[in-house]
Design an enzyme around this catalytic site. Structure first.
Site, PDB file in Angstrom:
ATOM      1  N   GLY A  91      -3.458  34.941  16.220  1.00 54.05           N
ATOM      2  CA  GLY A  91      -3.052  33.811  16.034  1.00 54.05           C
ATOM      3  C   GLY A  91      -1.789  33.587  14.994  1.00 54.05           C
TER       4      GLY A  91
ATOM      5  CD  GLU B 274      -9.476  40.157  18.233  1.00 55.56           C
ATOM      6  OE1 GLU B 274     -10.804  40.746  18.302  1.00 55.56           O
ATOM      7  OE2 GLU B 274      -9.570  39.058  18.569  1.00 55.56           O
ATOM      8  N   PRO B 275      -3.341  40.490  17.502  1.00 53.33           N
ATOM      9  CG  PRO B 275      -1.639  41.586  16.626  1.00 53.33           C
ATOM     10  CD  PRO B 275      -3.342  41.616  16.720  1.00 53.33           C
ATOM     11  N   GLY B 276      -1.630  38.531  19.738  1.00 51.69           N
ATOM     12  CA  GLY B 276      -1.098  38.459  21.015  1.00 51.69           C
ATOM     13  C   GLY B 276       0.262  38.032  21.180  1.00 51.69           C
TER      14      GLY B 276
ATOM     15  NE  ARG C  44       2.829  29.378  25.099  1.00 55.87           N
ATOM     16  CZ  ARG C  44       3.750  29.285  24.286  1.00 55.87           C
ATOM     17  NH1 ARG C  44       4.954  29.075  24.162  1.00 55.87           N
ATOM     18  NH2 ARG C  44       3.268  28.729  23.148  1.00 55.87           N
TER      19      ARG C  44
ATOM     20  CE1 TYR D  37      -2.450  26.024  25.406  1.00 57.95           C
ATOM     21  CE2 TYR D  37      -0.440  27.234  25.756  1.00 57.95           C
ATOM     22  CZ  TYR D  37      -1.535  27.279  25.816  1.00 57.95           C
ATOM     23  OH  TYR D  37      -2.373  28.261  26.221  1.00 57.95           O
TER      24      TYR D  37
ATOM     25  CB  CYS E 275       6.062  18.302  44.564  1.00 58.91           C
ATOM     26  SG  CYS E 275       7.519  18.402  45.580  1.00 58.91           S
TER      27      CYS E 275
HETATM   28  C1  LIG Z   1      -5.947  34.625  22.471  1.00 56.45           C
HETATM   29  C2  LIG Z   1      -6.610  35.274  21.509  1.00 56.45           C
HETATM   30  C3  LIG Z   1      -5.962  36.201  20.620  1.00 56.45           C
HETATM   31  C4  LIG Z   1      -4.574  36.202  20.562  1.00 56.45           C
HETATM   32  O1  LIG Z   1      -4.038  34.864  19.999  1.00 56.45           O
HETATM   33  P1  LIG Z   1      -2.324  34.861  19.758  1.00 56.45           P
HETATM   34  O2  LIG Z   1      -2.317  33.587  19.356  1.00 56.45           O
HETATM   35  O3  LIG Z   1      -1.728  35.191  21.281  1.00 56.45           O
HETATM   36  O4  LIG Z   1      -2.241  35.786  18.775  1.00 56.45           O
HETATM   37  C5  LIG Z   1      -6.779  36.802  19.632  1.00 56.45           C
HETATM   38  N1  LIG Z   1      -8.145  36.825  20.028  1.00 56.45           N
HETATM   39  C6  LIG Z   1      -9.007  36.281  20.535  1.00 56.45           C
HETATM   40  C7  LIG Z   1     -10.117  36.524  20.632  1.00 56.45           C
HETATM   41  C8  LIG Z   1      -8.077  35.354  21.525  1.00 56.45           C
HETATM   42  O5  LIG Z   1      -8.940  34.902  22.286  1.00 56.45           O
END
Ligand SMILES: *Cc1c(COP(=O)(O)O)cnc(C)c1O
Length: 405
Positions: free
Chosen positions: A223, A264-266, A303, A307, A333
């Site tokens: 996050g 857990e960064p995405g 997105r 969002y 469409c």
């Molecule tokens: C989606 C998610 C993330 C990553 O969130 P980001 O906002 O992309 O960093 C990490 N942990 C869990 C469990 C998630 O569902």
């Protein structure tokens, strides 16, 4: 304007060579983001798990594996992709949410770490495996955090995790089924710019740590916020690292061994590395606005509609043109506004427009709506272009369909 990590010329060359719409990812930018994290947390026992639901192209997974990252998965198929990319099972965590117990059994048989998010599945797990297989618990800390309600997961109306107010039921199940709890997990949401939120989460967990004698890690989820426009706030990773270090120094694990900290960064790892290049189909002047229709839509990048997210748009084909206001829309469409009343260098039919911050939740959330093709994907690594997913072909639309009439 945000500085893009790839030049206009590189992006234009890719559009010319592979056609549009095309997603582009910059390997060195991902490496830079990964290094920012490991540098900030140097000296602490911290592990980074890439939340791969942001972008699962197998080459991206392999790249992150080579960088030394671990991987966080949101489905059993992501677990299988991670193993296919060569991650050993102990570098994979499956953070489940509302899934069937059969998927947890499958994850167990594959030997990966598992974070369980419901009392129901935890009890089933305990009855089946007892003390033989360590497991993490996904808790809901009842903290409000994140960019907006759609991307907040830790508050007291969220479906995610086991609410901490149910701690007594949780402890009863652990006791009755002799579970081996190796970790406590929280993930409060996406786009958390305020470091305090992570510290608040840690404080909640510190109260619980003494209750779990075999704990090995605390997983603080992802996050981290990234910048979408110049001057945007982002999570201050150095500050975060310092605060996390202090918090753990002040709260040594009463049960003995020091706890590892997982993140857990995405988005943080891949958002800024990605670009969606589109081409302008049609210009349309109306009373309300001057529309620019590009050869894409929310079928490719959802997105902004989903969002209200902001993506910087750059006209690659006319960088010196006079700036004017336009509304950038797609060609499907449905209303699929990418940007309303946005200042861009003069746009002409045929120009290439590139969307920044398209690496996370871009291609991954794309669809074949309107029977349009999904974009191709290109990886730029060491200045070389690699096609890593070909564009759909017409046959792909009929793939899996069974013609019975
Ligand atoms: C989606 C998610 C993330 C990553 O969130 P980001 O906002 O992309 O960093 C990490 N942990 C869990 C469990 C998630 O569902």
């Amino acid at each position: 304007m945000l500085n893009l990590s790839l030049s206009n010329q590189q992006l234009t060359n890719i559009a010319n060579q592979y056609g549009t719409p095309v997603y582009v990812y910059h390997a060195e930018k991902i490496a830079e983001q990964y290094k920012n994290l490991t540098t900030a947390f140097a000296g602490q026992d911290v592990k980074i798990f890439y939340a791969c639901k942001a972008l699962t192209n197998i080459n991206i997974l392999k790249h992150l594996k080579q960088l030394g990252s671990n991987v966080d998965c949101s489905s059993i198929n992501e677990v299988k992709l991670a193993l296919h990319a060569g991650f050993p099972p102990d570098r994979v965590v499956y953070t489940s949410n509302g899934i069937a117990f059969s998927e947890i059994e499958e994850a167990q048989s594959l030997g990966v770490h598992i974070n369980i998010d419901s009392l129901s599945n935890l009890e089933k797990f305990g009855k089946k495996y007892g003390h033989t297989y360590p497991v993490g618990i996904r808790l809901r800390p009842n903290i409000m955090a994140g960019g907006n309600l759609k991307i907040s997961t830790g508050h007291d109306k969220s479906k995610f995790g086991i609410p901490i107010d149910q701690i007594n039921d949780l402890l009863r199940i652990i006791e009755e089924t002799d579970l081996f709890i190796e970790g406590l997990h929280i993930h409060t949401g996406s786009e958390i710019k305020d470091v305090e939120v992570f510290i608040q989460g840690i404080e909640v967990l510190f109260e619980l740590i003494p209750l779990f004698k075999e704990l090995a890690f605390i997983d603080l989820g992802g996050g981290f916020k990234v910048p979408y426009r110049k001057g945007d706030h982002q999570t201050d990773i150095t500050h975060l690292a310092q605060k996390v270090g202090e918090a753990f120094a002040n709260h040594p694990n009463p049960n003995g061994r020091p706890l590892q900290v997982w993140f857990e960064p995405g988005k943080y790892l891949v958002s800024g590395s990605g670009y969606l290049i589109t081409q302008v189909n049609v210009m349309k002047q109306t009373n309300a606005t001057h529309f620019v229709s590009v050869n894409s839509g929310f079928n490719h990048l959802i997105r902004p509609m989903f969002y209200d997210s902001y993506h910087q748009i750059t006209n690659l084909s006319n960088p010196e043109g006079e700036e004017k206001h336009y509304s950038v829309v797609g060609n499907i469409c449905e209303t699929d506004t990418f940007a309303w009343d946005r200042k861009l260098h003069e746009v002409r039919e045929g120009d290439y427009l590139v969307f920044a911050n398209a690496g996370a939740y871009g291609f991954e959330m794309s669809s074949n709506f309107n029977s349009r093709f999904k974009p191709a994907e290109v990886l730029v690594k060491d200045e070389t272009f690699h096609l890593i997913r070909r564009r759909d072909k017409f046959e792909d639309l009929l793939n899996n369909q069974i013609e019975v009439l």
